[in-house]
Scaffold this motif. Structure first.
Motif, PDB file in Angstrom:
ATOM      1  N   ARG A 151     -17.144  42.038  32.554  1.00 39.23           N
ATOM      2  CA  ARG A 151     -18.386  42.820  32.486  1.00 39.23           C
ATOM      3  C   ARG A 151     -18.674  43.325  31.081  1.00 39.23           C
ATOM      4  NH1 ARG A 151     -16.000  45.244  37.528  1.00 39.23           N
ATOM      5  NH2 ARG A 151     -16.984  44.098  39.206  1.00 39.23           N
ATOM      6  N   LEU A 152     -17.701  43.228  30.184  1.00 40.53           N
ATOM      7  CA  LEU A 152     -17.887  43.728  28.822  1.00 40.53           C
ATOM      8  C   LEU A 152     -18.315  42.589  27.894  1.00 40.53           C
ATOM      9  CD1 LEU A 152     -14.737  46.013  28.509  1.00 40.53           C
ATOM     10  CD2 LEU A 152     -17.102  46.732  28.883  1.00 40.53           C
TER      11      LEU A 152
ATOM     12  N   ALA B  20       1.846  44.366  16.681  1.00 42.67           N
ATOM     13  CA  ALA B  20       1.569  44.419  18.121  1.00 42.67           C
ATOM     14  C   ALA B  20       0.803  45.690  18.481  1.00 42.67           C
ATOM     15  CB  ALA B  20       2.867  44.339  18.916  1.00 42.67           C
ATOM     16  N   ILE B  21       1.225  46.808  17.932  1.00 42.29           N
ATOM     17  CA  ILE B  21       0.557  48.077  18.215  1.00 42.29           C
ATOM     18  C   ILE B  21      -0.868  48.052  17.671  1.00 42.29           C
ATOM     19  CG2 ILE B  21       0.547  50.551  17.650  1.00 42.29           C
ATOM     20  CD1 ILE B  21       3.673  50.383  17.842  1.00 42.29           C
ATOM     21  N   ASP B  22      -1.030  47.545  16.454  1.00 46.34           N
ATOM     22  CA  ASP B  22      -2.359  47.456  15.855  1.00 46.34           C
ATOM     23  C   ASP B  22      -3.294  46.593  16.697  1.00 46.34           C
ATOM     24  OD1 ASP B  22      -4.242  47.724  13.496  1.00 46.34           O
ATOM     25  OD2 ASP B  22      -3.980  45.546  13.541  1.00 46.34           O
ATOM     26  N   GLN B  23      -2.822  45.428  17.113  1.00 44.87           N
ATOM     27  CA  GLN B  23      -3.657  44.523  17.902  1.00 44.87           C
ATOM     28  C   GLN B  23      -3.988  45.128  19.272  1.00 44.87           C
ATOM     29  OE1 GLN B  23      -4.947  41.230  16.876  1.00 44.87           O
ATOM     30  NE2 GLN B  23      -4.541  42.499  15.092  1.00 44.87           N
ATOM     31  N   ALA B  24      -3.023  45.791  19.879  1.00 49.46           N
ATOM     32  CA  ALA B  24      -3.263  46.420  21.185  1.00 49.46           C
ATOM     33  C   ALA B  24      -4.331  47.510  21.069  1.00 49.46           C
ATOM     34  CB  ALA B  24      -1.966  47.005  21.736  1.00 49.46           C
ATOM     35  N   LEU B  25      -4.242  48.340  20.038  1.00 50.56           N
ATOM     36  CA  LEU B  25      -5.230  49.400  19.863  1.00 50.56           C
ATOM     37  C   LEU B  25      -6.604  48.838  19.502  1.00 50.56           C
ATOM     38  CD1 LEU B  25      -3.063  52.137  18.120  1.00 50.56           C
ATOM     39  CD2 LEU B  25      -3.974  52.153  20.453  1.00 50.56           C
ATOM     40  N   LYS B  26      -6.620  47.721  18.800  1.00 50.76           N
ATOM     41  CA  LYS B  26      -7.906  47.087  18.500  1.00 50.76           C
ATOM     42  C   LYS B  26      -8.547  46.535  19.773  1.00 50.76           C
ATOM     43  CE  LYS B  26      -7.719  46.252  13.661  1.00 50.76           C
ATOM     44  NZ  LYS B  26      -6.884  45.702  12.638  1.00 50.76           N
ATOM     45  N   ALA B  27      -7.750  46.130  20.739  1.00 52.34           N
ATOM     46  CA  ALA B  27      -8.303  45.690  22.024  1.00 52.34           C
ATOM     47  C   ALA B  27      -8.999  46.860  22.719  1.00 52.34           C
ATOM     48  CB  ALA B  27      -7.209  45.108  22.915  1.00 52.34           C
ATOM     49  N   VAL B  28      -8.409  48.044  22.626  1.00 49.69           N
ATOM     50  CA  VAL B  28      -9.030  49.236  23.214  1.00 49.69           C
ATOM     51  C   VAL B  28     -10.339  49.547  22.493  1.00 49.69           C
ATOM     52  CG1 VAL B  28      -8.772  51.708  23.689  1.00 49.69           C
ATOM     53  CG2 VAL B  28      -6.807  50.174  23.972  1.00 49.69           C
ATOM     54  N   THR B  29     -10.325  49.466  21.163  1.00 50.19           N
ATOM     55  CA  THR B  29     -11.538  49.717  20.386  1.00 50.19           C
ATOM     56  C   THR B  29     -12.625  48.705  20.743  1.00 50.19           C
ATOM     57  OG1 THR B  29     -10.247  50.659  18.578  1.00 50.19           O
ATOM     58  CG2 THR B  29     -12.477  49.936  18.041  1.00 50.19           C
ATOM     59  N   ALA B  30     -12.243  47.442  20.908  1.00 46.56           N
ATOM     60  CA  ALA B  30     -13.214  46.408  21.287  1.00 46.56           C
ATOM     61  C   ALA B  30     -13.795  46.696  22.669  1.00 46.56           C
ATOM     62  CB  ALA B  30     -12.561  45.025  21.256  1.00 46.56           C
ATOM     63  N   ALA B  31     -12.973  47.186  23.576  1.00 46.84           N
ATOM     64  CA  ALA B  31     -13.466  47.530  24.913  1.00 46.84           C
ATOM     65  C   ALA B  31     -14.452  48.701  24.827  1.00 46.84           C
ATOM     66  CB  ALA B  31     -12.307  47.871  25.843  1.00 46.84           C
ATOM     67  N   LEU B  32     -14.129  49.680  24.007  1.00 50.35           N
ATOM     68  CA  LEU B  32     -15.022  50.820  23.836  1.00 50.35           C
ATOM     69  C   LEU B  32     -16.347  50.372  23.211  1.00 50.35           C
ATOM     70  CD1 LEU B  32     -14.991  53.879  24.337  1.00 50.35           C
ATOM     71  CD2 LEU B  32     -14.210  54.171  21.992  1.00 50.35           C
TER      72      LEU B  32
ATOM     73  N   GLY C  36     -17.631  47.390  23.521  1.00 50.10           N
ATOM     74  CA  GLY C  36     -18.327  46.662  24.576  1.00 50.10           C
ATOM     75  C   GLY C  36     -19.024  47.609  25.539  1.00 50.10           C
ATOM     76  N   PHE C  37     -18.361  48.695  25.883  1.00 49.65           N
ATOM     77  CA  PHE C  37     -18.948  49.726  26.738  1.00 49.65           C
ATOM     78  C   PHE C  37     -20.201  50.296  26.074  1.00 49.65           C
ATOM     79  CE2 PHE C  37     -18.780  54.392  27.850  1.00 49.65           C
ATOM     80  CZ  PHE C  37     -19.297  54.261  29.124  1.00 49.65           C
ATOM     81  N   ASN C  38     -20.091  50.615  24.796  1.00 49.22           N
ATOM     82  CA  ASN C  38     -21.225  51.122  24.022  1.00 49.22           C
ATOM     83  C   ASN C  38     -22.386  50.129  24.014  1.00 49.22           C
ATOM     84  OD1 ASN C  38     -22.596  52.632  21.683  1.00 49.22           O
ATOM     85  ND2 ASN C  38     -22.111  50.665  20.739  1.00 49.22           N
TER      86      ASN C  38
ATOM     87  N   GLY D 159     -13.632  48.004  31.852  1.00 50.73           N
ATOM     88  CA  GLY D 159     -14.634  47.047  32.297  1.00 50.73           C
ATOM     89  C   GLY D 159     -15.117  47.328  33.711  1.00 50.73           C
ATOM     90  N   ARG D 160     -14.193  47.714  34.585  1.00 53.08           N
ATOM     91  CA  ARG D 160     -14.550  48.006  35.973  1.00 53.08           C
ATOM     92  C   ARG D 160     -15.428  49.254  36.078  1.00 53.08           C
ATOM     93  NH1 ARG D 160     -13.343  50.917  40.088  1.00 53.08           N
ATOM     94  NH2 ARG D 160     -11.698  52.148  39.131  1.00 53.08           N
TER      95      ARG D 160
END
Length: 194
Positions: free
Chosen positions: A8-9, A48-60, A62-64, A172-173
């Motif tokens: 959905r994002l 790994a931590i950087d990429q994981a947090l960037k996934a959260v930022t990308a989701a945010l 997408g929400f925006n 996304g949900r």
């Protein structure tokens, strides 16, 4: 990873890329730990931590992007998005979820963010006292008083990536109902056209 919510994002591809990168770096952390390569372990953990947090930022982001008149990428923060929801007197389950997981010194996302922010200034790993033991992962590298994580560094980062996967799926949900609530609340505002 189940993807119905993530689909959905509009940033789904970017999120999946970042998660794939985080998983690969978590695998590299395991390899480095097994071979005793502490520099490689540090590097893989940071990545790994950087990429994981960037996934959260990308989701945010997408929400925006689903909101009417979305914020430009440079302005997408939880605070700015919260201000938009407050302005129309609507609540956001997405932002409440992120706030819960980012609660200072309690939320797993807060600790992950602390590691990322601190990694530029201090090592994420505490060398073992006994050479036969694996190194430990600081909870907050700039404040050793918080101690170390219970899991081995490679397992911690693998678990963190899994938590981020679940978090972005949940974002996304929840995004659809949040956007609908925002639009409805905005329509009720006097003088607003949405």
């Amino acid at each position: 990873m189940g993807e119905p919510g993530l689909a959905r994002l509009p940033t789904q591809q970017q999120i999946l890329l970042r998660l794939d990168g985080a998983r690969r770096q978590a695998e590299q952390a395991s390899i480095a730990l097994e071979s005793g390569d502490h520099a490689g372990l540090e590097s893989a953990l940071c990545a790994a931590i950087d990429q994981a947090l960037k996934a959260v930022t990308a989701a945010l982001y997408g929400f925006n992007s689903l909101l009417p008149n979305p914020l430009p990428a440079s302005r997408v923060t939880r605070r700015n998005l919260r201000d938009r929801f407050v302005a129309v007197q609507a609540r956001s389950a997405v932002l409440e979820l992120l706030d819960r997981e980012s609660r200072p010194q309690e939320g797993w996302l807060w600790w992950l963010d602390r590691k990322e922010a601190s990694s530029a200034f201090a090592s994420l790993i505490r060398p073992p006292v006994d050479a036969k033991m694996p190194p430990a992962l600081w909870r907050d590298p700039l404040d050793p008083a918080h101690g170390v994580e219970m899991l081995r560094p490679d397992r911690y980062v693998q678990q963190a990536v899994e938590q981020v996967e679940r978090l972005v799926e949940e974002i996304g949900r929840l995004a659809g109902p949040d956007i609908a609530a925002y639009r409805e609340a905005a329509r009720r505002q006097p003088g607003r056209l949405i």
